[in-house]
Scaffold this motif. Structure first.
Motif: not given
Length: 159
Positions: A1-18, A90-95
């Motif tokens: 995955m080359i582009s992980s620096r260009f995104y952020e997670y939506i609702d990070r708190e709901s991501i399974d801790s596993d 994070q570039l175009c703000e698409k969610t």
């Protein structure tokens, strides 16, 4: 995955801790299972253990080396769950982009991703966002010359 620096997670708190790497505290990227059964991001564990180091897990103190990482891919279910995590560009703000298709978004549709002019191979130095691309190609002298350059290339190849 080359582009992980260009995104952020939506609702990070709901991501399974596993699905979270204990080293970087982010959802796994290229997850790898160690010989002792713990899962980490490949880059994180390779950086952390070196040869002859111990597993960083609190519940394990097994001696590890990078040689033991390659043959242990994570289950497809884990990879599938990671690919379905929702991210925001994070570039175009698409969610609501699935993380597994984010590279496709960047490479084909992100309006703010920086790209070269198609005329780069014949000398154009333009580099800009995809949404500026169409306007540039309308005025790009290299693209206007492309049909002639293509003919010249064919003539040269046939000699």
């Amino acid at each position: 995955m080359i582009s992980s620096r260009f995104y952020e997670y939506i609702d990070r708190e709901s991501i399974d801790s596993d699905l979270i790497c204990l080293l970087c505290h982010n959802p796994f990227i290229d997850p790898i299972v160690t010989q002792c059964g713990d899962t980490y991001c490949r880059r994180c564990i390779e950086k952390d253990i070196g040869n002859g180091s111990h597993c960083p897990s609190q519940s394990c103190n097994q001696l590890l080396s990078t040689d033991h990482l390659t043959p242990n891919p994570p289950p497809r279910l884990v990879v599938s769950m990671l690919d379905k995590l929702k991210v925001r560009c994070q570039l175009c703000e698409k969610t609501n982009i699935n993380r597994g298709t984010f590279d496709e978004h960047i490479n084909t549709s992100c309006s703010e991703h920086q790209i070269d002019c198609p005329g780069k191979n014949i000398g154009c130095q333009w580099y800009g966002s995809r949404n500026e691309h169409d306007e540039h190609t309308k005025t790009c002298l290299f693209e206007k010359l492309r049909p002639m350059v293509d003919i010249l290339y064919r003539v040269i190849e046939n000699q």
